[in-house]
Design a protein around this motif. Structure first.
Motif, PDB file in Angstrom:
ATOM      1  N   GLU A   5       0.836  -1.208   0.000  1.00 46.12           N
ATOM      2  CA  GLU A   5       0.000   0.000   0.000  1.00 46.12           C
ATOM      3  C   GLU A   5       0.864   1.249   0.000  1.00 46.12           C
ATOM      4  O   GLU A   5       0.535   2.256  -0.642  1.00 46.12           O
ATOM      5  N   ALA A   6       2.013   1.201   0.710  1.00 49.39           N
ATOM      6  CA  ALA A   6       2.921   2.355   0.730  1.00 49.39           C
ATOM      7  C   ALA A   6       3.475   2.627  -0.659  1.00 49.39           C
ATOM      8  O   ALA A   6       3.574   3.782  -1.102  1.00 49.39           O
ATOM      9  N   ASN A   7       3.857   1.537  -1.379  1.00 47.93           N
ATOM     10  CA  ASN A   7       4.361   1.709  -2.738  1.00 47.93           C
ATOM     11  C   ASN A   7       3.283   2.267  -3.663  1.00 47.93           C
ATOM     12  O   ASN A   7       3.546   3.109  -4.530  1.00 47.93           O
ATOM     13  N   ALA A   8       2.045   1.791  -3.493  1.00 43.58           N
ATOM     14  CA  ALA A   8       0.931   2.283  -4.302  1.00 43.58           C
ATOM     15  C   ALA A   8       0.698   3.772  -4.040  1.00 43.58           C
ATOM     16  O   ALA A   8       0.456   4.561  -4.974  1.00 43.58           O
ATOM     17  N   TYR A   9       0.775   4.131  -2.768  1.00 46.97           N
ATOM     18  CA  TYR A   9       0.585   5.547  -2.431  1.00 46.97           C
ATOM     19  C   TYR A   9       1.712   6.410  -3.021  1.00 46.97           C
ATOM     20  O   TYR A   9       1.484   7.503  -3.513  1.00 46.97           O
ATOM     21  N   GLY A  10       2.966   5.876  -2.995  1.00 43.95           N
ATOM     22  CA  GLY A  10       4.084   6.596  -3.595  1.00 43.95           C
ATOM     23  C   GLY A  10       3.921   6.745  -5.089  1.00 43.95           C
ATOM     24  O   GLY A  10       4.263   7.790  -5.668  1.00 43.95           O
ATOM     25  N   LYS A  71       3.421   1.274 -11.004  1.00 43.44           N
ATOM     26  CA  LYS A  71       2.322   0.756 -11.812  1.00 43.44           C
ATOM     27  C   LYS A  71       1.729   1.851 -12.709  1.00 43.44           C
ATOM     28  O   LYS A  71       1.063   1.553 -13.690  1.00 43.44           O
ATOM     29  N   LEU A  72       1.994   3.109 -12.336  1.00 42.09           N
ATOM     30  CA  LEU A  72       1.410   4.238 -13.068  1.00 42.09           C
ATOM     31  C   LEU A  72       2.423   4.903 -13.992  1.00 42.09           C
ATOM     32  O   LEU A  72       2.287   6.092 -14.320  1.00 42.09           O
ATOM     33  N   LYS A 246      -6.552  -1.369 -10.118  1.00 39.51           N
ATOM     34  CA  LYS A 246      -6.297  -0.463  -8.988  1.00 39.51           C
ATOM     35  C   LYS A 246      -6.216  -1.214  -7.651  1.00 39.51           C
ATOM     36  O   LYS A 246      -6.412  -0.601  -6.590  1.00 39.51           O
ATOM     37  N   HIS A 247      -5.924  -2.475  -7.714  1.00 34.38           N
ATOM     38  CA  HIS A 247      -5.785  -3.245  -6.477  1.00 34.38           C
ATOM     39  C   HIS A 247      -4.610  -2.701  -5.653  1.00 34.38           C
ATOM     40  O   HIS A 247      -3.514  -2.510  -6.154  1.00 34.38           O
ATOM     41  N   ASP A 253      -7.971   7.784  -2.299  1.00 36.81           N
ATOM     42  CA  ASP A 253      -6.947   8.270  -3.230  1.00 36.81           C
ATOM     43  C   ASP A 253      -7.400   8.121  -4.682  1.00 36.81           C
ATOM     44  O   ASP A 253      -7.105   8.965  -5.528  1.00 36.81           O
ATOM     45  N   ILE A 254      -8.112   7.032  -4.955  1.00 28.51           N
ATOM     46  CA  ILE A 254      -8.634   6.834  -6.314  1.00 28.51           C
ATOM     47  C   ILE A 254      -9.635   7.940  -6.664  1.00 28.51           C
ATOM     48  O   ILE A 254      -9.630   8.474  -7.781  1.00 28.51           O
ATOM     49  N   GLN A 255     -10.499   8.289  -5.706  1.00 25.45           N
ATOM     50  CA  GLN A 255     -11.474   9.355  -5.951  1.00 25.45           C
ATOM     51  C   GLN A 255     -10.780  10.692  -6.202  1.00 25.45           C
ATOM     52  O   GLN A 255     -11.183  11.462  -7.092  1.00 25.45           O
ATOM     53  N   ILE A 256      -9.743  10.965  -5.436  1.00 27.97           N
ATOM     54  CA  ILE A 256      -8.988  12.211  -5.648  1.00 27.97           C
ATOM     55  C   ILE A 256      -8.367  12.222  -7.040  1.00 27.97           C
ATOM     56  O   ILE A 256      -8.403  13.225  -7.764  1.00 27.97           O
ATOM     57  N   THR A 257      -7.806  11.086  -7.444  1.00 29.62           N
ATOM     58  CA  THR A 257      -7.152  11.007  -8.750  1.00 29.62           C
ATOM     59  C   THR A 257      -8.159  11.202  -9.874  1.00 29.62           C
ATOM     60  O   THR A 257      -7.888  11.911 -10.846  1.00 29.62           O
TER      61      THR A 257
END
Length: 637
Positions: A5-10, A71-72, A246-247, A253-257
């Motif tokens: 989750e930390a990597n996803a947030y980064g 991933k992005l 988006k797993h 965070d997805i809503q913000i994006t």
């Protein structure tokens, strides 16, 4: 929070970073709030360029930290490309809109001119009376309009763009040749006032776009290419994120994006719509259609663009078709002195309470100025009849100069300078030549400087307006121009600084004398008549057999009772009075427009535009400007 989750947030943080570039690039319609924003390029550190490099570097560093495991990575690259292009567009627009950058882009290549030594050698060898020099090509490629046929919207934009490209150097005080002047003057004198002002409005809109928007950068081949790339990149970034698994990402965070992406895509579509419907796009398509036989000829696309931009169309979009405010602010001296307090304060203060007396005692000079600014100004809508009055007067002035130029070529420049410096006397002299007795009025423009004359004629116009109640469009528009010009002198002093001089001192002295007159004869508890009309009647009843300067001395710069003398002289003209007054006001307006610095006119465009700017550009197109100074060689034999 787990490592996943930390990597996803980064990864999301890296994806959000280019949004900063995207929004710093700003909308196409605004790059500068004021001209000073463009002029930051003259700073040694070049703030705009440093800001671009810093912001791009920051976004690149954040992007680098997440590379290559993000991933992005793909949508981030797309967004980074789009944001960099948008911010670069803004930076380039600010650079080319600076007056130094604009001047460099408009300066013609250095020209040595005809070979003088060779021409003189041939002259001596052949024994001709005078040397021969090649004739310069005629300027202007547009068709002259047929007088009597109103111009359609397509032609208005086409002609406005032509004159914009020809005369945009006027913003940076470049000079033009007489062929450009002749081409412009012939075109405008062959059109109606309504069409002439429509073209000038569209032309000023092009000036505004160059100075305050990205239009000059976007509307070029490379600009279209990069705009297509940035638009495609942002849409592609949204599509990539939409189909992405988006797993591991937090729902919030997805809503913000999605909010950021939808906002960016929406702004891009709005920008694309404004770009397609802009005057620049229409002008370029019409020009291509005319000169290259483009396949867009008669297409429904151009007709649709014109439909949403035409003010007469029921489908017009106000934010697209509006070119200037079409409003004339009014400032009337007598009205402002009668109404000492803003209306909202008058409602709060009971005249019988001591608070009013306390406030009157408290009113220092600074407080007076503050209260003056709080007073709501009247606004008169611009009308086509007013534009026609101005256009006819200036066209006749240009025509009279052209005739003299043809018969006295050697004195044409001297004649032009005299016309440009006229501020009422030529209108009166022309009336005298037709047998009208205006001799006594000449001293009220010749013996007074411009600021003094403007204030003098303003008060005299108000006195005559309130005494004469006959409906007359010359009477109506004389008052509109009178109050408008005083507004410019008092509320927009920068626009009038070149011609007004110590007008502010005279205005304050005149206000002081009028205040004393009102307190003695008008503003007392027993007098119920406190209207402008009554004040004007009382002022005209004052005996004025002796000049005020001889009675009072020269300690005060007030022109109050000089204006009363002028008003009485005007009353003797009877039926021709308002025609003469309107002609004088048009000449006073034209004098201010001709002598106003282009930089100040450009500054005013960001505030909604002024009638003064339209008249300024009209005088240029009619040849009533001193910026036509390049005479080409003649064929001598």
């Amino acid at each position: 929070m787990s490592d996943f989750e930390a990597n996803a947030y980064g990864d999301l943080l890296a994806f959000w970073a280019p949004f900063l570039l995207l929004h710093l690039g700003g909308p196409d319609t605004v790059t500068a709030i004021a001209l000073e924003d463009n002029e930051l390029w003259v700073d040694l550190l070049n703030r705009h360029l440093l800001s671009l490099l810093f912001q791009v570097g920051t976004a690149s560093y954040v992007f680098y930290q997440s590379f290559p495991n993000s991933k992005l990575i793909v949508p981030t690259i797309f967004l980074f490309i789009g944001g960099t292009i948008k911010y670069t567009e803004r930076t380039c627009a600010l650079y080319f809109a600076s007056f130094s950058g604009l001047r460099r882009s408009l300066l013609p290549p250095a020209q040595a001119g005809p070979n003088y030594a060779e021409i003189m050698k041939q002259h001596v060898a052949t024994g001709r009376t005078r040397p021969t020099t090649p004739e310069a090509p005629r300027g202007g490629t547009h068709d002259e309009a047929e007088k009597g046929n109103p111009l359609d919207d397509r032609t208005v934009i086409e002609e406005a763009f032509f004159f914009f490209t020809t005369f945009k150097g006027i913003l940076v005080d470049l000079i033009f040749n007489f062929h450009e002047e002749n081409s412009s003057r012939k075109f405008f004198t062959s059109n109606h006032a309504k069409d002439a002002f429509r073209i000038i409005e569209a032309e000023l809109n092009f000036f505004y776009d160059v100075l305050y928007t990205k239009a000059a950068i976007v509307h070029r081949p490379t600009g279209y290419l990069f705009r297509a790339i940035s638009f495609g990149s942002i849409v592609a970034a949204f599509a990539c994120f939409y189909v992405l698994n988006k797993h591991g990402f937090h729902e919030y965070d997805i809503q913000i994006t999605y909010t950021l992406l939808l906002g960016a895509v929406s702004l891009e579509f709005v920008a694309l719509g404004l770009l397609i419907c802009s005057d620049w796009t229409i002008a370029k398509i019409v020009t291509s259609e005319k000169h290259r036989g483009s396949q867009f000829k008669g297409s429904i696309f151009i007709d649709f663009f014109l439909m949403v931009k035409s003010e007469s169309s029921p489908f017009a979009l106000p934010m697209i078709c509006a070119r200037w405010s079409r409003s004339l602010f009014q400032y009337n001296l007598i009205e402002s002195r009668l109404r000492k307090w803003p209306k909202w304060i008058e409602k709060l203060i009971d005249p019988h309470l001591r608070m009013r007396e306390w406030l009157e005692d408290l009113k220092s000079e600074r407080m007076r100025e503050w209260l003056e600014d709080l007073k709501s100004e009247r606004v008169e809508p611009y009308s086509e009849e007013l534009g026609e009055l101005i256009f006819i007067e200036l066209r006749e002035k240009a025509s009279s100069w052209t005739k003299r130029k043809m018969t006295h070529f050697g004195r044409d420049e001297c004649e032009r300078k005299q016309i440009c410096s006229a501020r009422g006397e030529r209108a009166l002299e022309n009336r005298i030549k037709t047998g009208q007795d205006c001799q006594k009025l000449l001293r009220f423009v010749r013996d007074f400087d411009y600021g003094e004359s403007l204030l003098l004629w303003h008060i005299a116009t108000e006195l005559c307006y309130n005494k004469d109640e006959n409906e007359n469009h010359h009477r109506k528009y004389s008052k509109v121009l009178s109050d408008y010009m005083l507004h410019l002198m008092i509320k927009e002093p920068d626009l009038m600084s070149v011609v007004v001089g110590i007008g502010q001192i005279r205005f304050r002295d005149t206000c002081a004398e009028l205040d004393r007159f009102l307190s003695q004869y008008i503003l007392n508890e027993s007098n119920p008549n406190k209207t402008e009309k009554y004040v004007c009647e009382q002022l005209l009843d004052v005996p004025t057999t002796e000049p005020p300067a001889e009675v009072k001395g020269d300690g005060s710069k007030s022109v109050l009772f000089d204006a009363c003398i002028l008003a009485k002289e005007l009353e003797e003209l009877k039926e021709n009075k308002w025609e003469i007054v309107s002609e004088v006001w048009v000449e006073l307006l034209a004098h201010a427009a001709i002598n106003c610095r282009p930089y100040m006119q450009a500054q005013q465009l960001s505030k909604g535009g002024e009638l003064l700017a339209l008249v300024w550009l009209l005088t240029v197109h009619l040849g009533l400007s001193e910026q036509f100074q390049i005479a080409t060689g003649h064929n001598f034999h």
